[in-house]
Design an enzyme around this catalytic site. Structure first.
Site, short mmCIF file in Angstrom:
data_model
loop_
_atom_site.label_atom_id
_atom_site.label_comp_id
_atom_site.label_asym_id
_atom_site.label_seq_id
_atom_site.Cartn_x
_atom_site.Cartn_y
_atom_site.Cartn_z
N ALA A 11 0.85 -1.21 0.00
CA ALA A 11 0.00 0.00 0.00
C ALA A 11 0.87 1.24 0.00
O ALA A 11 0.70 2.15 0.81
CB ALA A 11 -0.92 -0.02 1.23
N VAL A 91 5.21 -4.27 -3.98
CA VAL A 91 6.03 -4.04 -2.78
C VAL A 91 7.35 -3.36 -3.18
O VAL A 91 7.69 -3.29 -4.36
CB VAL A 91 6.31 -5.37 -2.03
CG1 VAL A 91 5.02 -5.99 -1.56
CG2 VAL A 91 7.08 -6.34 -2.91
N ALA A 165 4.78 9.28 -12.10
CA ALA A 165 5.77 10.05 -11.35
C ALA A 165 5.07 10.62 -10.12
O ALA A 165 3.89 11.00 -10.20
CB ALA A 165 6.36 11.17 -12.20
N CYS A 273 13.55 5.78 -7.06
CA CYS A 273 13.74 4.82 -8.17
C CYS A 273 14.89 5.08 -9.14
O CYS A 273 15.53 4.11 -9.55
CB CYS A 273 12.44 4.69 -8.95
SG CYS A 273 11.16 3.93 -7.92
P1 NAD Z 1 6.69 1.77 -0.88
O1 NAD Z 1 7.85 1.46 -0.02
O2 NAD Z 1 6.03 3.10 -0.79
O3 NAD Z 1 5.54 0.67 -0.66
C1 NAD Z 1 5.77 -0.70 -0.60
C2 NAD Z 1 4.88 -1.31 0.47
O4 NAD Z 1 4.97 -2.73 0.40
C3 NAD Z 1 5.27 -0.93 1.91
O5 NAD Z 1 4.18 -0.28 2.53
C4 NAD Z 1 5.60 -2.28 2.58
O6 NAD Z 1 5.18 -2.36 3.93
C5 NAD Z 1 4.81 -3.25 1.71
N1 NAD Z 1 5.30 -4.63 1.78
C6 NAD Z 1 6.57 -5.08 1.66
N2 NAD Z 1 6.61 -6.43 1.74
C7 NAD Z 1 5.33 -6.84 1.93
C8 NAD Z 1 4.74 -8.12 2.07
N3 NAD Z 1 5.46 -9.24 2.02
N4 NAD Z 1 3.40 -8.19 2.25
C9 NAD Z 1 2.65 -7.06 2.30
N5 NAD Z 1 3.16 -5.82 2.14
C10 NAD Z 1 4.49 -5.71 1.95
O7 NAD Z 1 7.19 1.52 -2.38
P2 NAD Z 1 6.63 2.20 -3.73
O8 NAD Z 1 7.25 3.54 -3.91
O9 NAD Z 1 5.16 2.06 -3.79
O10 NAD Z 1 7.30 1.26 -4.81
C11 NAD Z 1 6.86 -0.06 -5.02
C12 NAD Z 1 7.45 -0.59 -6.30
O11 NAD Z 1 7.00 0.21 -7.40
C13 NAD Z 1 8.98 -0.54 -6.36
O12 NAD Z 1 9.43 -1.67 -7.06
C14 NAD Z 1 9.26 0.70 -7.16
O13 NAD Z 1 10.48 0.61 -7.85
C15 NAD Z 1 8.10 0.72 -8.14
N6 NAD Z 1 7.74 2.06 -8.65
C16 NAD Z 1 7.68 3.12 -7.80
C17 NAD Z 1 7.27 4.37 -8.28
C18 NAD Z 1 7.19 5.56 -7.38
O14 NAD Z 1 6.96 6.64 -7.90
N7 NAD Z 1 7.35 5.44 -6.09
C19 NAD Z 1 6.88 4.50 -9.61
C20 NAD Z 1 6.93 3.38 -10.44
C21 NAD Z 1 7.35 2.15 -9.94
C1 UGA Z 2 10.28 8.73 -12.02
C2 UGA Z 2 9.77 8.61 -13.45
O1 UGA Z 2 9.53 9.92 -13.96
C3 UGA Z 2 8.48 7.79 -13.50
O2 UGA Z 2 8.08 7.62 -14.85
C4 UGA Z 2 8.74 6.43 -12.86
O3 UGA Z 2 7.55 5.67 -12.84
C5 UGA Z 2 9.24 6.62 -11.44
O4 UGA Z 2 10.44 7.44 -11.47
C6 UGA Z 2 9.60 5.36 -10.76
O5 UGA Z 2 9.87 4.37 -11.39
O6 UGA Z 2 9.66 5.46 -9.54
P1 UGA Z 2 9.65 10.20 -9.91
O7 UGA Z 2 10.97 9.75 -9.40
O8 UGA Z 2 8.46 10.04 -9.04
O9 UGA Z 2 9.31 9.45 -11.28
O10 UGA Z 2 9.73 11.75 -10.29
P2 UGA Z 2 10.42 12.52 -11.52
O11 UGA Z 2 9.50 13.58 -11.96
O12 UGA Z 2 10.93 11.60 -12.55
O13 UGA Z 2 11.66 13.23 -10.81
C7 UGA Z 2 12.78 12.50 -10.36
C8 UGA Z 2 13.86 13.46 -9.90
O14 UGA Z 2 14.45 14.14 -11.00
C9 UGA Z 2 13.33 14.56 -8.96
O15 UGA Z 2 14.25 14.80 -7.93
C10 UGA Z 2 13.23 15.75 -9.88
O16 UGA Z 2 13.31 16.97 -9.20
C11 UGA Z 2 14.43 15.53 -10.79
N1 UGA Z 2 14.31 16.21 -12.10
C12 UGA Z 2 13.33 15.83 -12.96
C13 UGA Z 2 15.21 17.21 -12.43
O17 UGA Z 2 16.10 17.54 -11.66
N2 UGA Z 2 15.08 17.82 -13.66
C14 UGA Z 2 14.10 17.48 -14.55
O18 UGA Z 2 14.05 18.08 -15.64
C15 UGA Z 2 13.21 16.46 -14.18
#
Ligand code: NAD
Ligand code: UGA
Length: 459
Positions: A11, A91, A165, A273
């Site tokens: 979540a 997760v 993002a 990420c």
């Molecule tokens: P997060 O840390 O915010 O959330 C992950 C959650 O999973 C945590 O709340 C944790 O308690 C839970 N968890 C872990 N193990 C578990 C288990 N065995 N059972 C139940 N719950 C469990 O992470 P996030 O930012 O949502 O990222 C999740 C994935 O998505 C990562 O692989 C990340 O790379 C990817 N991702 C993140 C973003 C982003 O913007 N944050 C964007 C695209 C992809």
């Molecule tokens: C990034 C990607 O943009 C998403 O497509 C992807 O799903 C995600 O990672 C992920 O896999 O977690 P996010 O990290 O949430 O998203 O935010 P971004 O807007 O990409 O910014 C990342 C970092 O780069 C921030 O610190 C931002 O300030 C910086 N940034 C971004 C710059 O310094 N300059 C830019 O022109 C753009």
């Protein structure tokens, strides 16, 4: 098979917003988000929507509409697995902090635990969807765990990486550039495509094999981060040549082959990420002995680390080579605007370096708490927690936080910083008063007119 019940394990920043939008757009599907973190689930269930664990513009409104109708948050992982036909694994997949691949490879233990949990609990066929970002060929491991359960259950594994993002998650989910589904069962792919088709046009739903899907996610993040490191590299050259990085970015961005997005020079990219995914890509390339490929992508991280260090070095150098005992104001702790997420935020590293130089730090961020700031610093293990506590203060008012500071460092591009009464801030600061604008947010000539010594990136 028509999907009636979806379970999402995790979540977090992805699971929460993604499932909220799926529930909003599919009122006939029951969506249950589960997590082992009880406090997080309690916050998702809080009647006070300002207490949701994640801040994203537009998220609270969607949760308000769907929660208790067809969107549920629970800690009962097993019940949700049993009930659903489709399970998203969402997760965390952080960089490994131990053993082989330490500091580079993605730690897949949470993903594996989910797969084992599903294998143990499931009594009916399931479509298991990788939503987490995973190294290419992870589906193979999940498949192997699920298919060796010894019962007759059929598991289909799909890769459906998320491209949202933070800060714009809801808009990105409602209007995605594409939805990517990788898999080898056409039937399972169609089931998931059907869920998205409630609001995403068919031509934007891209179907590939699992491995292309997994690798596309890492590649997309690597390309995006590479653009930031590229413009940041040019920013330093601008500072030595009287070119202006904003003008250069505009000029190159108007070339339709380059495009205008993701060319903002900054104090360095943060977020959970970019670094993790590139390190993982580098690790995978090295594991295939592709050293040139690995070195090429590693440079994106090296440049980013340099940019953060360069920024704090400039503060020290400009303040007459010492910040010892000086009060430095930090505006913005989140890794970008419109999120409360601080993972890998440049603010953490810049502050850490200034603390090494014995500065006193005063922070303000509209969405990040004092406790989070202390935890972020303590997690670096640079110094005893008590020293972070003594030397880093927090204030709920930006004006109070910046009172009596020698310098202000802007580290997040929050819109509200632009609207501040900078004359008032100037009047309350020590003189000469310095601004180090790590986001090129303010107007240089206006700041100079007020009396500030103003430094920005690449100008
Ligand atoms: P997060 O840390 O915010 O959330 C992950 C959650 O999973 C945590 O709340 C944790 O308690 C839970 N968890 C872990 N193990 C578990 C288990 N065995 N059972 C139940 N719950 C469990 O992470 P996030 O930012 O949502 O990222 C999740 C994935 O998505 C990562 O692989 C990340 O790379 C990817 N991702 C993140 C973003 C982003 O913007 N944050 C964007 C695209 C992809
Ligand atoms: C990034 C990607 O943009 C998403 O497509 C992807 O799903 C995600 O990672 C992920 O896999 O977690 P996010 O990290 O949430 O998203 O935010 P971004 O807007 O990409 O910014 C990342 C970092 O780069 C921030 O610190 C931002 O300030 C910086 N940034 C971004 C710059 O310094 N300059 C830019 O022109 C753009």
């Amino acid at each position: 098979m028509k999907i009636k019940n979806i379970c999402c394990i995790g979540a977090g920043y992805v699971g929460g917003p993604t499932m909220a939008v799926i529930a909003l757009k599919n009122p006939d599907i029951k969506v249950t988000i589960v997590d082992i973190n009880e406090a997080r689930i309690a916050a998702w269930n809080d009647t006070d929507l300002s207490k949701l664990p994640i801040y994203e513009p537009g998220l609270a409104e969607i949760v308000e509409k769907t929660r208790g109708k067809n969107l549920f948050f629970s800690t009962d992982v097993n019940a949700a697995i049993t009930e659903s036909e489709m399970i998203f694994i969402s997760v965390n997949t952080p960089t490994k902090t131990y053993g082989k691949g330490k500091g580079m490879a993605a730690d897949l233990k949470y993903v594996e635990l989910c797969a084992r949990n599903i294998a143990e609990i499931a009594t009916t066929d399931k479509i298991v969807v990788e939503k987490s970002t995973l190294p290419v060929r992870t589906a193979q491991a999940i498949k192997s765990i699920l298919h060796n359960t010894g019962n007759d259950i059929n598991f289909e594994i799909l890769s459906n990486p998320e491209f949202l993002a933070e800060g714009t998650a809801i808009d990105d989910l409602l209007n995605p550039d594409r939805v990517l589904i990788g898999g080898d069962s056409e039937k399972a792919i169609d089931c998931l495509a059907h869920v998205y088709s409630s609001w995403v046009a068919e031509d934007k739903i891209l179907k590939t094999n699992v491995w292309s899907s997994e690798l596309s996610k890492l590649t997309a993040n690597a390309f995006l981060a590479q653009r930031v490191s590229s413009i940041n590299a040019i920013s330093e050259l601008c500072e030595h040549t009287e070119a202006n990085v904003n003008e250069v970015a505009k000029a190159i961005g108007m070339d339709s082959r380059i495009g205008p997005k993701f060319l903002k020079a900054s104090v360095g990219f943060g977020g959970s990420c970019f670094q993790k995914d590139i390190l993982n890509l580098v690790y995978i390339a090295r594991s295939y002995n592709l050293n040139e490929v690995a070195n090429y992508w590693e440079q994106v991280i090296i440049m980013n680390d340099y940019q953060k260090r360069r920024f704090s070095d400039q503060i020290v150098r400009t303040l007459y080579n010492t910040v010892s005992g000086k009060k430095i104001g930090i505006l913005g702790w989140a890794f970008k605007k419109d999120t409360n997420d601080t993972r890998e935020s440049a603010a953490i590293y810049v502050t850490d370096q200034l603390l090494n130089e014995q500065a006193n730090i005063s922070v303000y961020d509209p969405k990040v708490s004092e406790a989070k700031i202390q935890t972020d610093l303590n997690n670096l293990n640079t110094r005893p927690a008590i020293e972070n506590q003594e030397n880093v203060s927090y204030n709920d008012s930006a004006y109070d936080a910046l009172k009596d500071t020698h310098a202000v460092a802007i580290l997040t591009e929050w819109d509200e910083f632009k609207t501040y009464d900078w004359e008032k801030i100037y009047a309350q600061m020590k003189k000469p008063a310095f601004i180090f604008d790590g986001r090129n947010l303010l107007d240089k000539s206006k700041m100079n007119k007020i009396g500030f010594e103003y430094y920005s990136i690449g100008q």
